[in-house]
Design an enzyme around this catalytic site. Structure first.
Site, short mmCIF file in Angstrom:
data_model
loop_
_atom_site.label_atom_id
_atom_site.label_comp_id
_atom_site.label_asym_id
_atom_site.label_seq_id
_atom_site.Cartn_x
_atom_site.Cartn_y
_atom_site.Cartn_z
N CYS A 1 10.88 3.18 1.96
CA CYS A 1 10.14 2.19 1.17
C CYS A 1 8.63 2.32 1.26
O CYS A 1 7.98 2.63 0.26
CB CYS A 1 10.56 0.79 1.62
SG CYS A 1 12.31 0.47 1.32
N ILE A 2 8.05 2.11 2.45
CA ILE A 2 6.58 2.00 2.56
C ILE A 2 5.86 3.28 2.11
O ILE A 2 4.86 3.21 1.41
CB ILE A 2 6.15 1.60 3.99
CG1 ILE A 2 6.97 0.40 4.50
CG2 ILE A 2 4.64 1.30 4.06
CD1 ILE A 2 6.76 -0.90 3.80
#
Ligand SMILES: NC(=O)c1ccc[n+]([C@@H]2O[C@H](COP(=O)([O-])OP(=O)(O)OC[C@H]3O[C@@H](n4cnc5c(N)ncnc54)[C@H](O)[C@@H]3O)[C@@H](O)[C@H]2O)c1
Length: 401
Positions: A257-258
């Site tokens: 994600c990040i």
């Protein structure tokens, strides 16, 4: 209702486990090993208990399958497939496209199609709906909605029930049917005015983290140059009861994600003629952290790592999970190897990585902690090498970032 989840990974299996308490759930995945394990009641995801899968199977509410024919007759189809970056770090929607094809070819009637995969604003309206319509032979009037996933694997305090969930449909009926579905297992539903708002909010949540992590990583470098303890500085700033949120320095960002989602926002911004300068700079700072760390370690060790046995401790991207996707450990190993070090790694939670086994936590010249799992004792880390560099702030007595 028959609910079919496309993808049984971190997101898809988590939703399946909750939804199976109220619906007939079929978990479709292309990976036969995962499917076979799930049908034996064995979960491969932290945070989803095998016991819950077994109970759902026993109650007749869950099965996993690789058979696309099972998509037929579904009332609700939830898409939970990977949305990675391609070689040029641009959005790669090939998994979404393949899911659309499977849905289009196998649905036998109108259904509510919800996307939980993270992607840029406009994905459900301008990509998923047209793709399903293009691949379909029969023209069903499906409903389309988005409800971005916020699961944080391994987290105990927030789950599907108590984490607020954003949602919006392309039509009022799609919105109300989506609310009806999630309200069976989620206590806090937040309706927004369009799918694009929900899609943008999800990307911004992770962009906020990525930019703030880059900012503290820059502060770590400034603090070291000034001879100030960065963690003490952050603790001190954190005593302000308003207007400040504490982030911690690290070897960089990892996971699905990040490091990925902000580039989806940057790409859609660029296509709209806006340059996402913060996102690009934050990416650079985080991706450069492993080189900075390798440089610090070399400086402390006679400026050369040539032939030194360096043990990287913890290669998962965060504590207590086995997920190594986009782990900063990978770039750190490259940076240390480039400086002549002979690098091995230790991670009992990951076990096997890139075809090699976790090395013993002992016998190194230098150890560098990227991720500190609860199961790994700090005392053992300190004994593993005469020089230990800690990027996590958890190994007291080691050289700190
Ligand atoms: N992992 C997280 O913490 C998290 C949190 C929020 C959102 N997301 C988003 O959710 C989406 C899924 O992520 P994930 O972490 O669950 O990925 P994952 O890799 O854990 O699981 C995806 C699964 O989908 C399967 N798959 C791929 N293509 C398929 C297809 N066409 N048909 C059926 N199965 C298919 C894969 O075999 C895999 O098991 C991504 O968009 C991600 O950004 C992830």
């Amino acid at each position: 209702m028959k609910v079919l989840l496309i993808g049984q990974g971190y997101v898809g299996l988590t939703i399946s486990a909750f939804a199976a308490k109220h619906h007939q759930v079929v978990g479709f995945d292309l990976n036969p090993t995962i499917v076979a394990q799930l049908n034996k009641g064995i979960s491969h995801i932290e945070g989803v208990a095998s016991e819950d899968i077994k109970q759902a199977i026993y109650a007749g509410n869950y099965k996993a399958t690789t058979d696309a024919g099972e998509i037929a007759g579904s009332n609700i189809v939830v898409i939970a497939v990977p949305t990675p970056l391609d070689a040029d770090r641009k959005p790669d929607l090939t998994y979404i496209d393949s899911a659309c094809k499977l849905i289009a070819k196998n649905l036998t009637g109108p259904a509510l199609i919800i996307n939980e995969s993270t992607s840029f604003p406009g994905t459900i309206r301008n990509y998923i709906k047209p793709a399903i319509e293009k691949y379909s032979n029969q023209k069903f009037e499906h409903l389309y909605a988005i409800s971005p996933e916020r699961v944080d694997p391994g987290r105990q305090d927030f789950n599907q029930k108590n984490t607020p969930r954003l949602y919006a449909g392309l039509t009022p009926e799609a919105t109300s049917r989506t609310r009806e579905f999630y309200s069976t297992f989620c206590d806090n539903l937040v309706e927004v005015s369009s799918p694009e708002v929900a899609e943008a909010a999800k990307l911004f949540e992770n962009t906020f983290r990525q930019v703030n992590i880059a900012l503290v990583n820059e502060l770590a470098q400034i603090s070291h140059a000034l001879g100030i303890d960065v963690r003490e500085t952050l603790d001190a700033a954190g005593t302000k009861p308003y207007g400040f949120m504490k982030f911690s320095p690290s070897a960089g960002v990892g996971g699905h994600c990040i490091p990925v989602d902000p580039s989806y926002l940057a790409d859609v911004a660029e296509n709209a003629g806006v340059e996402a300068t913060f996102i690009k700079r934050a990416n650079e700072v985080n991706l450069d952290m492993p080189k900075y760390i390798a440089g610090r370690i070399a400086k402390d060790n006679g400026r050369s790592l040539k032939g030194k046995k360096v043990l990287v401790v913890g290669v998962a991207y965060k504590p207590n999970v086995a997920d190594t996707r986009e782990t900063p450990a990978e770039l750190l190993i490259d940076a240390l190897t480039d400086l002549g070090a002979v690098v091995t790694w230790n991670d009992p939670v990951v076990g096997t990585w890139h075809g090699s086994e976790s090395s013993p936590l002992a016998g190194a010249d230098i150890a560098v902690v990227v991720t500190k799992h609860d199961a790994v004792d700090s005392k053992d880390i300190l004994k593993s090498a005469p020089y230990v560099f800690d990027t996590t702030g958890k190994v007291k007595g080691a050289v700190q970032l």
